[in-house]
Design a protein around this motif. Sequence first.
Motif, mmCIF file in Angstrom:
data_model
loop_
_atom_site.group_PDB
_atom_site.id
_atom_site.type_symbol
_atom_site.label_atom_id
_atom_site.label_comp_id
_atom_site.label_asym_id
_atom_site.label_seq_id
_atom_site.Cartn_x
_atom_site.Cartn_y
_atom_site.Cartn_z
ATOM 1 N N GLN A 190 0.814 -1.214 0.000
ATOM 2 C CA GLN A 190 0.000 0.000 0.000
ATOM 3 C C GLN A 190 0.850 1.268 0.000
ATOM 4 O O GLN A 190 0.408 2.303 -0.496
ATOM 5 C CB GLN A 190 -0.928 0.014 1.212
ATOM 6 N N ASN A 191 2.048 1.169 0.549
ATOM 7 C CA ASN A 191 2.846 2.378 0.757
ATOM 8 C C ASN A 191 4.117 2.477 -0.088
ATOM 9 O O ASN A 191 4.556 3.578 -0.404
ATOM 10 C CB ASN A 191 3.239 2.478 2.232
ATOM 11 N N GLN A 192 4.712 1.346 -0.465
ATOM 12 C CA GLN A 192 5.997 1.372 -1.163
ATOM 13 C C GLN A 192 5.953 0.614 -2.484
ATOM 14 O O GLN A 192 6.213 1.161 -3.545
ATOM 15 C CB GLN A 192 7.090 0.778 -0.269
ATOM 16 N N CYS A 193 5.616 -0.658 -2.400
ATOM 17 C CA CYS A 193 5.628 -1.523 -3.581
ATOM 18 C C CYS A 193 4.241 -1.543 -4.223
ATOM 19 O O CYS A 193 3.569 -2.578 -4.282
ATOM 20 C CB CYS A 193 6.067 -2.926 -3.179
ATOM 21 N N THR A 194 3.825 -0.381 -4.709
ATOM 22 C CA THR A 194 2.484 -0.203 -5.260
ATOM 23 C C THR A 194 2.306 -0.943 -6.590
ATOM 24 O O THR A 194 3.289 -1.249 -7.268
ATOM 25 C CB THR A 194 2.203 1.295 -5.454
ATOM 26 N N PRO A 195 1.056 -1.227 -6.977
ATOM 27 C CA PRO A 195 0.823 -1.987 -8.217
ATOM 28 C C PRO A 195 1.419 -1.321 -9.445
ATOM 29 O O PRO A 195 2.080 -1.974 -10.251
ATOM 30 C CB PRO A 195 -0.705 -2.054 -8.296
#
Length: 218
Positions: A190-195
């Motif tokens: 949700q915060n770093q490795c976003t889709p």
Amino acid sequence: MRDDQIHQAITILTEAVKAWVSPAVTIVATQGKDPFKVLVSCILSLRTRDQVTADASARLFALADSPEKMIHLDVPRIEAAIYPVGFYRVKAEQILEISRSLCELYRGAVPDELETLLKFKGVGRKTANLVLTLGFGKPGICVDIHVHRISNRWGYVKTRTPEQTEFALREKLPAEYWIIINDLLVTFGQNQCTPLSPRCSTCPLYDLCDRVSVTKSR
């Protein structure tokens, strides 16, 4: 990511996620380890943003925080409490139906077996595993879209569906990480490795990640 690097990755993630807000269902679980609340919150969370889930869960549990109390509500009242979660009308019916089944078949207690949980309408493997891990502290691997995407992006597994990812992780993920992997990767996703366009330039796992299928990043 090589298999032997998972320990380092989990250590880094455990520290990194402290800067971010935990998923809504996790917050509900930490407020009392109540399997029923975990089950209902997880149903509400599907196709719904975390803050909406948290607010809807709080409103509903203020009215009824057990199956015995929930069955005394009607569908319209549950709908009003959980709106605007995604598919709130369907979810209201599911929650009431599950509550009735729990009272009639299990004396109001949520079962702690995966196959039994999967018999309830609207309960898939993700929800069932989350109830086991967060509600009962039992071994399980809850795989949602974040866990599926990130574990494949790392190159740790090579799968096409969340269900395939769950079974692949059961084969290779050390058992000590089964319960925590969902919380870590949901928060990380949700915060770093976003889709789309993940924040690779500031990622603490940059040197461990294969960045499979990442064509654009920040």
